[in-house]
Design an enzyme around this catalytic site. Structure first.
Site, short mmCIF file in Angstrom:
data_model
loop_
_atom_site.label_atom_id
_atom_site.label_comp_id
_atom_site.label_asym_id
_atom_site.label_seq_id
_atom_site.Cartn_x
_atom_site.Cartn_y
_atom_site.Cartn_z
N LYS A 48 -1.78 -3.57 -11.44
CA LYS A 48 -3.12 -4.00 -11.73
C LYS A 48 -3.32 -4.47 -13.26
O LYS A 48 -3.79 -5.38 -13.43
CB LYS A 48 -4.11 -2.71 -11.51
CG LYS A 48 -4.48 -2.34 -10.18
CD LYS A 48 -5.68 -2.88 -9.48
CE LYS A 48 -5.75 -2.63 -8.13
NZ LYS A 48 -6.88 -3.31 -7.45
N ASP A 63 -12.41 1.26 -9.68
CA ASP A 63 -12.01 -0.05 -9.07
C ASP A 63 -12.40 -0.10 -7.63
O ASP A 63 -12.94 -1.05 -7.26
CB ASP A 63 -10.87 -0.60 -9.56
CG ASP A 63 -10.26 -1.62 -9.11
OD1 ASP A 63 -11.20 -2.72 -9.15
OD2 ASP A 63 -9.35 -2.02 -8.65
N ASP A 64 -11.86 1.07 -6.97
CA ASP A 64 -11.91 0.81 -5.56
C ASP A 64 -13.35 0.97 -4.99
O ASP A 64 -13.69 0.40 -3.99
CB ASP A 64 -11.11 2.02 -4.76
CG ASP A 64 -9.67 1.92 -5.09
OD1 ASP A 64 -9.03 0.84 -4.81
OD2 ASP A 64 -8.96 2.46 -6.03
N ARG A 76 -4.04 7.65 -2.46
CA ARG A 76 -4.51 6.82 -1.58
C ARG A 76 -4.05 5.42 -1.95
O ARG A 76 -4.81 4.78 -2.59
CB ARG A 76 -5.88 6.73 -0.96
CG ARG A 76 -6.21 5.97 0.32
CD ARG A 76 -6.51 4.48 -0.12
NE ARG A 76 -7.57 3.98 -0.64
CZ ARG A 76 -7.55 3.13 -1.61
NH1 ARG A 76 -6.32 2.33 -1.69
NH2 ARG A 76 -8.70 2.48 -2.31
N TYR A 109 1.37 -8.33 -6.53
CA TYR A 109 0.31 -7.38 -6.28
C TYR A 109 0.41 -7.37 -4.54
O TYR A 109 1.57 -7.38 -4.26
CB TYR A 109 -0.98 -8.45 -6.78
CG TYR A 109 -2.05 -7.69 -6.60
CD1 TYR A 109 -2.42 -6.28 -7.20
CD2 TYR A 109 -3.29 -8.30 -5.84
CE1 TYR A 109 -3.77 -5.74 -7.02
CE2 TYR A 109 -4.73 -7.49 -5.97
CZ TYR A 109 -4.66 -6.49 -6.39
OH TYR A 109 -6.06 -5.75 -6.36
N ASN A 140 -5.78 -3.30 2.79
CA ASN A 140 -4.48 -3.89 2.18
C ASN A 140 -3.20 -2.92 2.48
O ASN A 140 -3.58 -1.74 2.76
CB ASN A 140 -4.45 -4.01 0.81
CG ASN A 140 -5.43 -5.06 0.11
OD1 ASN A 140 -5.34 -5.96 1.04
ND2 ASN A 140 -6.16 -4.44 -0.59
N GLU A 170 -7.79 4.49 -10.01
CA GLU A 170 -7.49 3.59 -9.08
C GLU A 170 -6.54 4.17 -7.86
O GLU A 170 -5.55 4.95 -8.15
CB GLU A 170 -6.21 2.41 -9.62
CG GLU A 170 -5.91 1.37 -8.69
CD GLU A 170 -7.07 0.24 -8.45
OE1 GLU A 170 -7.57 -0.18 -9.45
OE2 GLU A 170 -7.30 -0.08 -7.20
N ASP A 171 -7.05 4.11 -6.64
CA ASP A 171 -6.20 4.62 -5.49
C ASP A 171 -6.02 6.04 -5.45
O ASP A 171 -4.92 6.78 -5.29
CB ASP A 171 -4.86 3.86 -5.16
CG ASP A 171 -5.20 2.30 -4.88
OD1 ASP A 171 -6.32 1.74 -4.92
OD2 ASP A 171 -4.34 1.78 -4.61
N1 LIG Z 1 -9.94 -5.87 -0.60
C1 LIG Z 1 -10.23 -4.84 -1.56
O1 LIG Z 1 -10.47 -5.33 -2.84
C2 LIG Z 1 -9.96 -3.52 -1.35
C3 LIG Z 1 -9.41 -2.97 -0.22
N2 LIG Z 1 -9.32 -1.78 -0.20
C4 LIG Z 1 -8.52 -1.30 1.15
O2 LIG Z 1 -9.51 -0.43 2.05
C5 LIG Z 1 -8.74 0.34 2.69
C6 LIG Z 1 -9.61 1.52 2.60
O3 LIG Z 1 -9.80 2.14 1.23
P1 LIG Z 1 -10.76 3.17 0.82
O4 LIG Z 1 -11.95 3.00 1.38
O5 LIG Z 1 -10.40 3.57 -0.56
O6 LIG Z 1 -10.00 4.30 1.51
P2 LIG Z 1 -10.73 5.95 2.31
O7 LIG Z 1 -9.81 6.70 2.65
O8 LIG Z 1 -11.61 6.30 0.98
O9 LIG Z 1 -11.70 5.29 3.31
C7 LIG Z 1 -11.04 4.77 4.67
C8 LIG Z 1 -12.38 5.11 5.67
O10 LIG Z 1 -11.87 4.38 6.97
C9 LIG Z 1 -12.41 5.37 8.00
N3 LIG Z 1 -11.15 5.24 9.01
C10 LIG Z 1 -10.22 5.30 9.30
N4 LIG Z 1 -9.65 5.27 10.68
C11 LIG Z 1 -10.62 4.49 11.07
C12 LIG Z 1 -11.12 3.83 12.25
N5 LIG Z 1 -9.95 3.67 13.14
N6 LIG Z 1 -12.11 3.32 12.51
C13 LIG Z 1 -13.09 3.29 11.55
N7 LIG Z 1 -12.96 3.79 10.39
C14 LIG Z 1 -11.91 4.67 10.15
C15 LIG Z 1 -12.02 6.86 7.29
O11 LIG Z 1 -12.65 7.79 8.04
C16 LIG Z 1 -12.74 6.59 5.98
O12 LIG Z 1 -13.93 6.60 6.16
C17 LIG Z 1 -7.29 0.43 2.11
O13 LIG Z 1 -6.36 -0.32 2.95
C18 LIG Z 1 -7.36 -0.25 0.85
O14 LIG Z 1 -6.22 -0.86 0.36
C19 LIG Z 1 -9.64 -0.79 -1.07
C20 LIG Z 1 -10.19 -1.22 -2.24
C21 LIG Z 1 -10.31 -2.81 -2.40
C1 LIG Z 2 -7.03 -3.92 -3.51
C2 LIG Z 2 -7.28 -2.37 -4.00
O1 LIG Z 2 -7.74 -1.97 -5.01
C3 LIG Z 2 -6.77 -1.53 -2.81
O2 LIG Z 2 -6.52 -1.93 -1.67
O3 LIG Z 2 -6.68 -0.48 -3.10
MG LIG Z 3 -7.17 0.25 -5.21
#
Ligand SMILES: NC(=O)C1=CN([C@@H]2O[C@H](COP(=O)(O)OP(=O)(O)OC[C@H]3O[C@@H](n4cnc5c(N)ncnc54)[C@H](O)[C@@H]3O)[C@@H](O)[C@H]2O)C=CC1
Ligand SMILES: CC(=O)C(=O)O
Ligand SMILES: [Mg+2]
Length: 546
Positions: free
Chosen positions: A172, A266-267, A154, A100, A406, A243-244
């Site tokens: 996953k 999930d996200d 994404r 993962y 991530n 997902e993603d």
């Molecule tokens: N830890 C966890 O369980 C999870 C982590 N993630 C991670 O979160 C990150 C974002 O995922 P999503 O929200 O799905 O992506 P997304 O593309 O939907 O959202 C990203 C957001 O960040 C903003 N952004 C971009 N550059 C920025 C900056 N310099 N300053 C502030 N905001 C900025 C964008 O405008 C957008 O609103 C990814 O790296 C993903 O791997 C996502 C889901 C779960």
């Molecule tokens: C953890 C997860 O779902 C992500 O980084 O997109």
């Molecule tokens: Mg994800």
């Protein structure tokens, strides 16, 4: 005896050695070998699963880098799933970062290079349009109870990876089996290939996906519609996990399908439940309840909006109004503060816009808003700097900092930075793992804040109840169940979530909570179990040679 015999000139194949679900390799007993005509095809010694696992672990640890370890484990899964899951389950802490995040991110970027054997279904919007049900029928197993699907839009914080995104559904679903005991033969990973706007992939001679621009608009929606209705026809009782996807698709598809089939994103929703549970744990350390938190979300996409939606729902349960709850959640995105004067906000963001002056300066926002927590899900590595976190530490005795992006390269800060910049007072979690941090004399093992604490148990709960739909209340219940799994000893180590070794217990608790809500809300098609936890535990697949 199950033996596929070819024509006179073609080789004869021992099916038992080719199907990873039934292959035991050196684990086949002498009797099995005789009755199945496997004698001579294996070395003489018969090994137990434990003996086989020792060889696997030794070989795995000899691999030179995480990607080689990923490839080694993938090859093992393609050969003998029982042995793969035995090794993974017995060594979850060590295996999770390989199968993962973060390694799965590197695997996706290198997918066209490391690809060896088929797994899951690749469904092309170009080659298979109009025939998606036919392609789903090609799945060689009789059942698919859980589908994780991506369109590669994404992938983690790595952007559009097209068909290379397949690593994510596979990863996953491995966690579904390892963490929630959902049998591997009923798990189906799907990559929808709708093209990619990633020019370097399209120009890569080894790229395995369609070399087309990413579909958008009506053709994209029509393809997804065909896919969803094909899933309903071919696997009518399946759970569909999105997902993603990129955020525009993710929110639209969630709105479109969440009331019509058993699906979730999930996200958005899984992350929301995980995040809320993390805040409950953090509150036990800081002494502040949820309704007292003021949360600055850096990143206003799927993860953070899902997080905030869940927090707002939970705050309302604690007596705040919707307006009061939203006022406690402030967002910044790539263009700065999310405020009402902005005209570029999509509907899913604008509901959180506040009536404040616009700025792009995070430090100013921290000083003005005085957040108790700063949550990064921006996909931008090193987005948090010393200036920001020392301001958080000046405002709060115990500042809460989550760096959820991530893989590791995209984390808003490292664990070590978070502790150093707050004089060791931070309450920290990250999406990808960091090694323990020693600050002055104390060592902390903050652990991960990742939706893997939620989605496996949610899936298990939906299966237990035979749920027809997934509701936000199920994710709220999942958050509470997860938070209840966090012990005082975890908190003392700085951990906001249980250790990896306890994943199956977490899944049992989450599943029971979700199934309970499914029954209460009328979404269950199965009779309620007297003891849902016992039912969840007894449902779980255990990797052994029966
Ligand atoms: N830890 C966890 O369980 C999870 C982590 N993630 C991670 O979160 C990150 C974002 O995922 P999503 O929200 O799905 O992506 P997304 O593309 O939907 O959202 C990203 C957001 O960040 C903003 N952004 C971009 N550059 C920025 C900056 N310099 N300053 C502030 N905001 C900025 C964008 O405008 C957008 O609103 C990814 O790296 C993903 O791997 C996502 C889901 C779960
Ligand atoms: C953890 C997860 O779902 C992500 O980084 O997109
Ligand atoms: Mg994800």
């Amino acid at each position: 005896m199950a033996r596929i015999t070819g024509s006179d000139s073609s080789p004869r194949v021992a099916a038992e050695l080719c199907d990873p679900l039934i292959n035991r390799g050196t684990g086949f007993s002498a009797d099995d070998r005789r009755t199945r005509q496997l004698e001579g095809l294996l070395p003489p010694r018969v090994e137990s699963l434990v003996e086989q696992a020792a060889r696997v672990l030794s070989n795995l640890r000899d691999q030179h880098n995480p990607l080689d370890k990923y490839s080694y484990l993938s090859a093992l899964r393609d050969e003998n799933e029982t042995l793969f899951y035995h090794v993974v389950l017995d060594n979850l802490e060590e295996m999770l970062p390989i199968i993962y995040t973060p390694t799965v991110g590197e695997a996706c970027t290198q997918w066209s290079r490391i690809y060896e054997r088929p797994r899951g279904l690749y469904i092309s919007a170009f080659a298979h349009r109009g025939r998606v049900a036919e392609v789903l029928e090609n799945w060689p197993r009789p059942q698919a109870s859980v589908i994780v699907v991506t369109d590669g839009g994404r992938i983690l914080g790595l952007g559009d990876l097209g068909a290379n995104g397949m690593g994510i559904p596979i990863g996953k679903l491995s966690l579904y089996t390892a963490c929630a005991g959902i049998a591997p033969e009923i798990c189906l990973p799907i990559a929808l290939d709708v093209g990619t706007d990633n020019a370097s992939l399209r120009n890569d001679p080894l790229y395995l996906g369609e070399r087309q621009a990413r579909l958008t608009g009506a053709p994209y929606d029509e393809f997804i519609e065909e896919f969803v209705s094909a899933v309903q026809t071919v696997f009518p009782e399946t759970i569909l996990q999105f997902e993603d996807f990129n955020n525009a698709s993710a929110f639209r598809l969630l709105d479109r399908y969440s009331n019509t089939l058993c699906c979730f994103n999930d996200d958005v929703q899984g992350t929301g439940a995980m995040g809320l549970a993390g805040l409950y744990s953090a509150g036990r350390i800081t002494g502040q309840g949820l309704a007292e938190q003021r949360i600055l979300f850096v990143g206003a996409g799927e993860a953070n909006l899902g997080f905030a939606r869940t927090v707002v729902a939970a705050m309302q349960h604690e007596g705040l109004s919707a307006a009061q709850s939203k006022a406690r959640c402030l967002f910044m995105d790539s263009r700065g503060l999310v405020v009402t004067s902005r005209t570029d906000l999509p509907a899913w963001k604008s509901v959180f816009a506040q009536d404040r002056a616009h700025t792009t300066d995070t430090r100013t926002v921290i000083e003005d808003f005085a957040p108790t927590a700063i949550i990064g899900a921006s996909g931008v590595g090193a987005r948090f700097d010393e200036d920001m976190l020392s301001a958080m530490a000046r405002i709060n005795h115990r500042p809460i900092v989550f760096a959820l992006s991530n893989p590791t390269s995209k984390a808003e800060c490292t664990a070590e930075q978070a502790f150093a910049w707050t004089q060791g007072r931070v309450v920290f979690a990250s999406g990808s793992p960091f090694p323990p941090v020693t600050y002055e004399t104390q060592t902390y093992s903050p652990g991960q804040g990742n939706n893997f604490y939620v989605f496996p148990g949610v899936g298990l709960g939906l299966l237990l109840a035979g749920a027809t739909q997934v509701s936000d209340e199920m994710f709220l219940a999942a958050a509470h169940a997860l938070a209840d799994c966090v012990s005082a000893a975890d908190l003392e180590q700085g951990r906001l979530f249980p250790p990896a070794a306890g994943m199956r217990d977490v899944a049992v608790a989450v599943a029971a909570a979700v199934a309970d809500v499914a029954h209460a809300q009328g979404y269950a098609t199965r009779q309620p179990e007297q003891d849902l936890c016992a039912a969840a535990a007894s449902y779980m697949y255990v990797p052994h040679y029966s």
